[in-house]
Design a protein around this motif. Structure first.
Motif, PDB file in Angstrom:
ATOM      1  N   THR A  25      30.405  51.814  23.982  1.00 48.87           N
ATOM      2  CA  THR A  25      30.688  52.001  22.558  1.00 48.87           C
ATOM      3  C   THR A  25      31.824  51.101  22.095  1.00 48.87           C
ATOM      4  OG1 THR A  25      32.222  53.823  22.989  1.00 48.87           O
ATOM      5  CG2 THR A  25      29.898  54.400  22.586  1.00 48.87           C
ATOM      6  N   LYS A  26      32.673  50.665  23.019  1.00 50.61           N
ATOM      7  CA  LYS A  26      33.810  49.807  22.670  1.00 50.61           C
ATOM      8  C   LYS A  26      33.552  48.330  22.975  1.00 50.61           C
ATOM      9  CE  LYS A  26      37.150  53.465  23.415  1.00 50.61           C
ATOM     10  NZ  LYS A  26      38.259  53.945  24.227  1.00 50.61           N
ATOM     11  N   PHE A  27      32.417  48.014  23.565  1.00 48.36           N
ATOM     12  CA  PHE A  27      32.106  46.644  23.960  1.00 48.36           C
ATOM     13  C   PHE A  27      31.511  45.892  22.776  1.00 48.36           C
ATOM     14  CE2 PHE A  27      29.178  43.535  26.030  1.00 48.36           C
ATOM     15  CZ  PHE A  27      30.158  42.749  26.614  1.00 48.36           C
ATOM     16  N   LYS A  28      32.258  44.928  22.244  1.00 56.83           N
ATOM     17  CA  LYS A  28      31.824  44.149  21.074  1.00 56.83           C
ATOM     18  C   LYS A  28      32.141  42.670  21.278  1.00 56.83           C
ATOM     19  CE  LYS A  28      30.613  47.797  18.715  1.00 56.83           C
ATOM     20  NZ  LYS A  28      29.468  48.392  19.335  1.00 56.83           N
ATOM     21  N   LEU A  29      31.640  42.102  22.337  1.00 54.82           N
ATOM     22  CA  LEU A  29      31.907  40.709  22.666  1.00 54.82           C
ATOM     23  C   LEU A  29      31.011  39.744  21.890  1.00 54.82           C
ATOM     24  CD1 LEU A  29      33.707  39.129  24.662  1.00 54.82           C
ATOM     25  CD2 LEU A  29      31.830  39.243  26.285  1.00 54.82           C
ATOM     26  N   TYR A  30      29.832  40.179  21.544  1.00 50.40           N
ATOM     27  CA  TYR A  30      28.838  39.323  20.905  1.00 50.40           C
ATOM     28  C   TYR A  30      28.768  39.601  19.404  1.00 50.40           C
ATOM     29  CZ  TYR A  30      27.356  38.524  25.690  1.00 50.40           C
ATOM     30  OH  TYR A  30      27.324  38.175  27.018  1.00 50.40           O
ATOM     31  N   SER A  31      28.470  38.547  18.625  1.00 49.21           N
ATOM     32  CA  SER A  31      28.367  38.666  17.170  1.00 49.21           C
ATOM     33  C   SER A  31      26.961  38.287  16.725  1.00 49.21           C
ATOM     34  CB  SER A  31      29.378  37.739  16.487  1.00 49.21           C
ATOM     35  OG  SER A  31      30.685  38.068  16.868  1.00 49.21           O
ATOM     36  N   PRO A  32      26.103  39.285  16.463  1.00 50.36           N
ATOM     37  CA  PRO A  32      24.737  38.983  16.026  1.00 50.36           C
ATOM     38  C   PRO A  32      24.683  38.153  14.742  1.00 50.36           C
ATOM     39  CG  PRO A  32      24.930  41.301  16.611  1.00 50.36           C
ATOM     40  CD  PRO A  32      26.314  40.726  16.630  1.00 50.36           C
ATOM     41  N   GLU A  33      25.688  38.297  13.878  1.00 57.00           N
ATOM     42  CA  GLU A  33      25.683  37.600  12.586  1.00 57.00           C
ATOM     43  C   GLU A  33      26.226  36.172  12.664  1.00 57.00           C
ATOM     44  OE1 GLU A  33      29.555  39.363  13.340  1.00 57.00           O
ATOM     45  OE2 GLU A  33      27.586  40.259  13.399  1.00 57.00           O
ATOM     46  N   ALA A  34      26.741  35.771  13.813  1.00 54.66           N
ATOM     47  CA  ALA A  34      27.355  34.441  13.957  1.00 54.66           C
ATOM     48  C   ALA A  34      26.324  33.324  13.809  1.00 54.66           C
ATOM     49  CB  ALA A  34      28.033  34.330  15.320  1.00 54.66           C
ATOM     50  N   ASN A  35      26.807  32.205  13.313  1.00 57.62           N
ATOM     51  CA  ASN A  35      25.993  30.990  13.280  1.00 57.62           C
ATOM     52  C   ASN A  35      26.224  30.305  14.627  1.00 57.62           C
ATOM     53  OD1 ASN A  35      24.973  28.367  13.025  1.00 57.62           O
ATOM     54  ND2 ASN A  35      25.418  28.305  10.828  1.00 57.62           N
ATOM     55  N   ALA A  36      25.440  30.701  15.610  1.00 55.00           N
ATOM     56  CA  ALA A  36      25.651  30.264  16.989  1.00 55.00           C
ATOM     57  C   ALA A  36      25.552  28.749  17.130  1.00 55.00           C
ATOM     58  CB  ALA A  36      24.661  30.957  17.919  1.00 55.00           C
ATOM     59  N   LYS A  37      24.654  28.128  16.398  1.00 49.40           N
ATOM     60  CA  LYS A  37      24.505  26.671  16.496  1.00 49.40           C
ATOM     61  C   LYS A  37      25.812  25.979  16.124  1.00 49.40           C
ATOM     62  CE  LYS A  37      21.698  22.786  14.978  1.00 49.40           C
ATOM     63  NZ  LYS A  37      20.610  22.328  14.114  1.00 49.40           N
ATOM     64  N   LYS A  38      26.412  26.370  15.010  1.00 43.38           N
ATOM     65  CA  LYS A  38      27.679  25.767  14.580  1.00 43.38           C
ATOM     66  C   LYS A  38      28.813  26.112  15.542  1.00 43.38           C
ATOM     67  CE  LYS A  38      26.887  25.044   9.718  1.00 43.38           C
ATOM     68  NZ  LYS A  38      27.302  25.277   8.346  1.00 43.38           N
ATOM     69  N   GLU A  39      28.825  27.325  16.039  1.00 42.09           N
ATOM     70  CA  GLU A  39      29.899  27.737  16.944  1.00 42.09           C
ATOM     71  C   GLU A  39      29.804  27.011  18.292  1.00 42.09           C
ATOM     72  OE1 GLU A  39      30.572  31.966  17.050  1.00 42.09           O
ATOM     73  OE2 GLU A  39      30.769  32.043  14.870  1.00 42.09           O
TER      74      GLU A  39
END
Length: 168
Positions: A25-39
């Motif tokens: 419940t506290k694990f939030k390493l990934y961002s589904p909304e991120a623009n992964a290509k740019k990052e």
């Protein structure tokens, strides 16, 4: 007396299970909304400037083994230092909200290995290596020697031809 042992044993097993389970419940390493290509492009640019490779960990906030790897590496100072000395790290999301399918196709479908899966990119953004997690695992965690070897063997220095002049 026998029933008392059963209750004590069951309680101990339950407590051990709770103690060793991951708090997802506290694990939030990934961002589904991120623009992964740019990052990833930014990570490659940063790696070039810093003389490093890019390490992409693919997984999701739902992935217990992703959480275990992150905890394993970041809680061990020598592993954390080795990783950060050699890599710019990016966490590429794979979830029902965003599977990043176009990027995964570009990197030759690494999801075929399960999660987490790791990619090593050079400072030009070229894929050098895909690493399955299970080669690095030990029991319900990871093996320090294997993770150290992975970080060392795919560092920029390890791939520098000048390191092997005496071998030619």
């Amino acid at each position: 007396m026998n029933m008392k042992r059963i209750v004590i044993t069951a309680t101990l097993i339950f407590c051990a299970f709770i103690a060793f389970s991951q708090d997802m419940t506290k694990f939030k390493l990934y961002s589904p909304e991120a623009n992964a290509k740019k990052e990833i492009e930014a990570a490659v640019k940063e790696a070039k400037a810093a003389g490093k490779q890019v390490l992409i960990q693919i997984g999701g906030n739902w992935c217990v083994w992703c959480a275990r790897f992150n905890d394993f590496v970041t809680s061990d100072k020598s592993l954390d230092s080795l990783m950060n000395a050699n890599f710019v790290v990016y966490h590429l999301n794979y979830s029902k909200e965003n599977k990043n399918g176009e990027l995964l196709a570009k990197y030759e479908f690494p999801q075929r290995f399960g999660f987490p899966v790791f990619l090593i990119l050079n400072d030009k953004g070229d894929l050098l290596h895909t690493q399955t997690s299970w080669y690095l695992e030990a029991a319900k965690s990871y093996d320090k020697e294997k993770v150290t070897a992975f970080f060392t063997d795919w560092s920029k220095k390890a791939l520098d031809p000048s390191e092997y002049k005496d071998d030619q």
